[in-house]
Design a protein around this motif. Sequence first.
Motif, PDB file in Angstrom:
ATOM      1  N   GLU A   1       3.949 -45.012 -62.061  1.00 45.27           N
ATOM      2  CA  GLU A   1       4.865 -43.899 -61.872  1.00 45.27           C
ATOM      3  C   GLU A   1       4.687 -43.199 -60.538  1.00 45.27           C
ATOM      4  O   GLU A   1       5.351 -42.206 -60.270  1.00 45.27           O
ATOM      5  CB  GLU A   1       4.707 -42.892 -63.016  1.00 45.27           C
TER       6      GLU A   1
ATOM      7  N   TRP B   1       6.472 -35.513 -56.182  1.00 51.93           N
ATOM      8  CA  TRP B   1       6.178 -34.654 -57.329  1.00 51.93           C
ATOM      9  C   TRP B   1       4.863 -33.950 -57.107  1.00 51.93           C
ATOM     10  O   TRP B   1       3.854 -34.571 -56.791  1.00 51.93           O
ATOM     11  CB  TRP B   1       6.127 -35.477 -58.605  1.00 51.93           C
TER      12      TRP B   1
ATOM     13  N   ALA C   1       2.559 -31.939 -59.281  1.00 50.29           N
ATOM     14  CA  ALA C   1       2.345 -31.612 -60.690  1.00 50.29           C
ATOM     15  C   ALA C   1       1.772 -30.218 -60.871  1.00 50.29           C
ATOM     16  O   ALA C   1       2.160 -29.492 -61.793  1.00 50.29           O
ATOM     17  CB  ALA C   1       1.431 -32.652 -61.338  1.00 50.29           C
TER      18      ALA C   1
ATOM     19  N   ARG D   1       4.600 -27.978 -60.428  1.00 46.06           N
ATOM     20  CA  ARG D   1       5.832 -28.464 -61.066  1.00 46.06           C
ATOM     21  C   ARG D   1       7.019 -28.363 -60.105  1.00 46.06           C
ATOM     22  O   ARG D   1       8.072 -27.818 -60.423  1.00 46.06           O
ATOM     23  CB  ARG D   1       6.107 -27.732 -62.372  1.00 46.06           C
TER      24      ARG D   1
ATOM     25  N   LEU E   1       9.540 -30.614 -57.580  1.00 46.12           N
ATOM     26  CA  LEU E   1      10.103 -31.902 -57.210  1.00 46.12           C
ATOM     27  C   LEU E   1      10.745 -31.757 -55.835  1.00 46.12           C
ATOM     28  O   LEU E   1      11.504 -30.812 -55.599  1.00 46.12           O
ATOM     29  CB  LEU E   1      11.150 -32.341 -58.237  1.00 46.12           C
TER      30      LEU E   1
ATOM     31  N   ARG F   1      13.297 -36.440 -66.193  1.00 51.15           N
ATOM     32  CA  ARG F   1      11.968 -37.053 -66.429  1.00 51.15           C
ATOM     33  C   ARG F   1      10.841 -36.057 -66.206  1.00 51.15           C
ATOM     34  O   ARG F   1       9.906 -35.981 -67.002  1.00 51.15           O
ATOM     35  CB  ARG F   1      11.807 -38.268 -65.503  1.00 51.15           C
ATOM     36  N   TRP F   2      10.906 -35.256 -65.148  1.00 47.38           N
ATOM     37  CA  TRP F   2       9.769 -34.419 -64.771  1.00 47.38           C
ATOM     38  C   TRP F   2       9.939 -32.952 -65.130  1.00 47.38           C
ATOM     39  O   TRP F   2       8.974 -32.204 -65.127  1.00 47.38           O
ATOM     40  CB  TRP F   2       9.500 -34.557 -63.260  1.00 47.38           C
TER      41      TRP F   2
END
Length: 237
Positions: free
Chosen positions: A5, A25, A27, A30, A32, A71-72
């Motif tokens: 991924e 991304w 994380a 959070r 994008l 997705r994220w």
Amino acid sequence: MNVAEGHRINLGRAVLTALPQRALWWAGMRVLVVSDLHLGKSERMARRGGSLVPPYESQETLARLADLIARWDPLHVVCLGDSFDDNRAAEALPPEARTALSAMMAGRRWTWILGNHDPGPVALGGDCTDELVLDGVVFRHIAARDAQVAEVSGHYHPKAGVRGSRRAAFVTDGRRLILPAFGTYTGGLDVSDPAISGLMAPGARAILAGRTMVQVPLAACTRPAHGPPTRWARGLG
């Protein structure tokens, strides 16, 4: 995260992930990040008397972006400039594209970094700014040669070739990171071109996007077999 991924990139204190779909991304925040969507490129080309191409690139680009957001589930989306091919292309976005953007923007922070193609404000919601700083990382459209902090940028649409395979690529030296173009009708500049390689410190590397991501030293990336590095291919500007 499954290695399929994405590919981990350490940039200053930030731990980022280069995604196969040519996005970034973060994380921990959070966030994008995408660059160079060039929405409305076919409309701009037709308006200026250029080549006529199928006018579906905005829908395709936005569909891929919507898939990533689903997705994220980011709290914040950052578009690193040249999100539209010019201001008139932004104004001419079809209603379905505007609806798709509104759905993606709902309930989350959205930042438009201004690029050289779209220097004016975007009347589609979200925030417009020349630069954005998040937890010590600077986001801008074009890399600053004198950048002293962790920097994420776009603009150059980097591409790299290794053993006959040529793909869009992330380029980083651990201090700065240049993202590939996310848009559908976008060409690219070879990572060996001085415009890109000249920004990078020794030990820089290219990370080729795609289903199987490959990391290689920047010095090992090969130029196209014929002619100069691919610059502004398919209308990149």
